[in-house]
Write a protein that holds these residues in place. Structure first.
Motif, PDB file in Angstrom:
ATOM      1  N   UNK A  30      -0.231   3.039  -7.410  1.00 50.36           N
ATOM      2  CA  UNK A  30      -0.857   2.060  -6.516  1.00 50.36           C
ATOM      3  C   UNK A  30      -2.166   1.480  -7.059  1.00 50.36           C
ATOM      4  N   UNK A  41       1.446  -6.952  -9.420  1.00 54.75           N
ATOM      5  CA  UNK A  41       1.236  -6.171  -8.209  1.00 54.75           C
ATOM      6  C   UNK A  41       1.380  -4.697  -8.548  1.00 54.75           C
ATOM      7  N   UNK A  42       0.954  -3.863  -7.611  1.00 55.37           N
ATOM      8  CA  UNK A  42       1.176  -2.426  -7.758  1.00 55.37           C
ATOM      9  C   UNK A  42       2.556  -2.108  -7.201  1.00 55.37           C
ATOM     10  N   UNK A  43       2.989  -0.862  -7.381  1.00 60.75           N
ATOM     11  CA  UNK A  43       4.157  -0.405  -6.647  1.00 60.75           C
ATOM     12  C   UNK A  43       3.805  -0.423  -5.169  1.00 60.75           C
ATOM     13  N   UNK A  44       4.826  -0.585  -4.342  1.00 60.77           N
ATOM     14  CA  UNK A  44       4.622  -0.491  -2.899  1.00 60.77           C
ATOM     15  C   UNK A  44       4.821   0.953  -2.464  1.00 60.77           C
ATOM     16  N   UNK A  45       3.941   1.406  -1.579  1.00 64.07           N
ATOM     17  CA  UNK A  45       4.071   2.770  -1.061  1.00 64.07           C
ATOM     18  C   UNK A  45       4.760   2.750   0.288  1.00 64.07           C
ATOM     19  N   UNK A  46       5.425   1.621   0.611  1.00 63.78           N
ATOM     20  CA  UNK A  46       5.987   1.446   1.957  1.00 63.78           C
ATOM     21  C   UNK A  46       7.402   1.984   2.104  1.00 63.78           C
ATOM     22  N   UNK A  98       0.675  -4.168   5.334  1.00 66.80           N
ATOM     23  CA  UNK A  98       2.016  -3.807   5.785  1.00 66.80           C
ATOM     24  C   UNK A  98       2.910  -3.401   4.609  1.00 66.80           C
ATOM     25  N   UNK A  99       2.813  -4.139   3.521  1.00 61.02           N
ATOM     26  CA  UNK A  99       3.671  -3.886   2.356  1.00 61.02           C
ATOM     27  C   UNK A  99       3.175  -2.711   1.523  1.00 61.02           C
ATOM     28  N   UNK A 100       1.939  -2.243   1.804  1.00 63.63           N
ATOM     29  CA  UNK A 100       1.318  -1.160   1.044  1.00 63.63           C
ATOM     30  C   UNK A 100       1.361  -1.433  -0.450  1.00 63.63           C
ATOM     31  N   UNK A 101       0.933  -2.594  -0.831  1.00 64.94           N
ATOM     32  CA  UNK A 101       0.799  -2.913  -2.245  1.00 64.94           C
ATOM     33  C   UNK A 101      -0.373  -3.855  -2.463  1.00 64.94           C
TER      34      UNK A 101
END
Ligand SMILES: [Zn+2]
Lengths: 156, 400
Positions: B252, B260-265, A101-104
């Motif tokens: 990502x 963590x990676x950057x979020x692509x959301x 959901x958070x795409x990370x």
């Protein structure tokens, strides 16, 4: 690793503001840009890093406490300080977990007793709060992951 | 190919890599004098000195340009010092190039040198709870090899690479480096030796992870006009492109020292792109060439498996085909596009501020035709690539 001493030690997070300290409801604490919705872990509270967004306001959010393994490894040698290792050193596994959901992707140690042989890319894991290390009067807590469908003994 | 934005390399110099335990300035000076001799110039001819910093040797390391200038003898020479993790050396070269292309100087000296501690790279001392590099050791015990191992395991799951493939990278590089007098490790190893060396971070073994070394490298660079007027005993090699790009949000891929990676959301964020892909692309674009033009490459094999990622990142093959390129012998000296002919980090170990410069030194040696036992026949175009912490990376395109 539970303390064996008679007097219970105080349980404190090893770092403030990164995860819930309620061990019955474990989750990571992230932040969400109120303008573009980008999510950050650890929390970002100053500037949104999306180059097309100048927002400086964020709300605290709980990150999903389940995800899929993106990759995994372990530490066969004792990491240098500031890592506090148990004596004698015990190897531990590390996972990179994809939160859909958070795409990370987020990193974390795997609970004691689970080795790389128990892990697969794509496997579902869940978050838990566990001991990072102890000193004379405190237990320092950190987030860790464990397989959702792991052996029952690993699930406390 | 080398248009008006090219500069010439007149001299290269190196101090052998090793674990010598002496002051980094001593190594830097040896490399600088080597480069000056190679160029047929003296220190007093140099108009600009560009130092790549080391963060592990106190104040003199943070102002490396001035430290080397003082060691060579204060001379009024204009100075710059820069730090860009593993890309520091290329950043120092880019700074010198900018001065030359802007017409502010004609000839410059670029130097990087380091003395390193034993074992894993640990964060700089003190309790620093706002520094992700400190926190990743404190909260996860996540060393650099742990990140390399995550990439290696990902390759195995995605592309079917095997532990044997990774070992083959080490075997190849150990052969390449055998005759390199500046390399620290000059011993051939077998697949079996690699596979039976102790596991550090699954699936990577001790022999597959680059060591930390002492070492130094230097370059004398000049404008085309200066190079022409000055003449040279060496065949002239030019810098046709330097890339020091930063990542594009959202990045990502999980990278050191991040949690963590950057979020692509987020709304309106671009589709995720690969930072490592963009590093060499930036240099290719400047040089006006593509990966099909490349005759040899020096890439940052911090781990054996990472070299296979680089094959794909710099465009030598498609995504997922790195292991095939290796197995087919294409990246071995004698193959289509030899990679890490110097022996790579595998034979050198990492001396951070010198490493991007020594990559350039190897390509220059090859393009001049001076590489003897490890010479790549007919090499005309070479590329270097590396990536370090905090969004730093670099690539240099060199042409004859
Ligand atoms: Zn935003």
């Amino acid at each position: 690793m539970l303390s064996q001493v008679g007097l219970a030690k105080i349980r404190v997070p090893a770092v403030e503001g990164w995860f819930s300290i309620d061990e019955s409801e474990p989750y990571l604490l992230g932040s969400k840009c109120t303008k573009c919705g980008t999510i950050y872990f650890p929390q970002e509270g100053t500037f949104c890093k999306n180059p097309r967004c100048r927002s400086e306001t964020f709300e605290q959010v709980r990150l999903s406490n389940r995800g899929k393994i993106w990759s995994y490894t372990d530490a066969q040698y004792q990491p240098p300080p500031p890592y506090v290792a148990v004596d004698p050193f015990e190897p531990f596994a590390i996972v990179a977990v994809e939160l859909i959901q958070e795409k990370l992707i987020v990193l974390g140690q795997v609970v004691r007793g689970v080795t790389v042989d128990d892990l697969r890319v794509g496997m579902e894991v869940e978050l838990t709060i566990d001991t990072l290390y102890e000193d004379e009067d405190k237990v320092y807590l950190v987030w860790k992951f464990r397989p959702v469908n792991g052996p029952e003994t690993l699930r406390r | 190919m080398a248009g008006s934005s090219a500069i010439a390399i007149l001299g290269i110099g190196m101090h052998p890599w090793g674990k010598w335990g002496r002051n980094f300035v001593e190594y830097g000076l040896a490399a600088a004098n080597g480069a000056l001799d190679d160029a047929g110039l003296s220190w007093t001819d140099i108009e600009f000195i560009s130092g790549a910093d080391t963060i592990r040797n106190g104040y003199p390391g943070f102002i490396a340009g001035a430290t080397f200038a003082q060691a060579l003898g204060w001379n009024g020479t204009r100075v710059s010092s820069c730090y860009a993790a593993c890309a520091s050396g290329a950043q120092a070269l880019a700074t010198a190039r900018a001065q030359i292309l802007a017409g502010l100087c004609d000839v410059a000296l670029v130097i990087g040198a380091d003395t390193t501690p034993k074992g894993f790279f640990a964060p700089v001392g003190g309790e620093r709870r706002d520094d992700p590099d400190w926190l990743r050791f404190y909260l996860m015990g996540a060393t650099n090899p742990a990140y390399f191992a995550l990439y290696a395991r990902r390759r195995m799951a995605l592309y079917g690479d095997t532990e044997r493939d990774f070992a083959l990278v080490k075997v190849k590089n150990s052969r390449h480096g055998l005759s390199n007098q500046f390399a620290r490790y000059r011993k051939e190893v077998t697949v079996e030796e690699v596979l039976s060396s102790p596991k550090v971070c699954d699936p990577l073994k001790l022999l597959e992870i680059c060591a930390t070394s002492d070492g130094a490298a230097a370059l004398v660079v000049a404008s085309e006009e200066f190079a022409k007027a000055h003449g040279s005993k060496n065949r002239l090699v030019r810098v046709a492109g330097i890339s020091t790009v930063t990542p594009i949000f959202p990045n990502t891929i999980i990278e050191m020292p991040n949690f963590s990676t950057d979020s692509a959301a987020g709304q309106g964020v671009l589709e995720a792109t690969s930072f490592r892909d963009s590093i060499a692309n930036g240099a290719y674009e400047e040089a006006g060439i593509g990966p099909q033009d490349v005759d040899l490459a020096e890439v940052y094999d911090l781990s054996s498996a990472l070299e296979l990622d680089w094959y794909e990142n710099i465009g030598l093959c498609k995504q997922g085909e790195g292991a095939k390129l290796l197995r087919d012998g294409d990246t071995t000296i004698g193959g289509k596009v030899p990679v890490n002919t110097s022996g790579g980090l595998s034979c050198f170990g990492e001396a951070i501020p010198a490493q991007a410069i020594v990559q350039v030194c190897e390509i220059v040696t090859q393009l001049r035709g001076d590489a003897k036992d490890r010479q790549v026949t007919g090499a005309k175009v070479g590329v270097t690539a590396n990536q370090g912490l905090f969004g730093h990376g670099s690539s240099v395109v060199l042409v004859k």
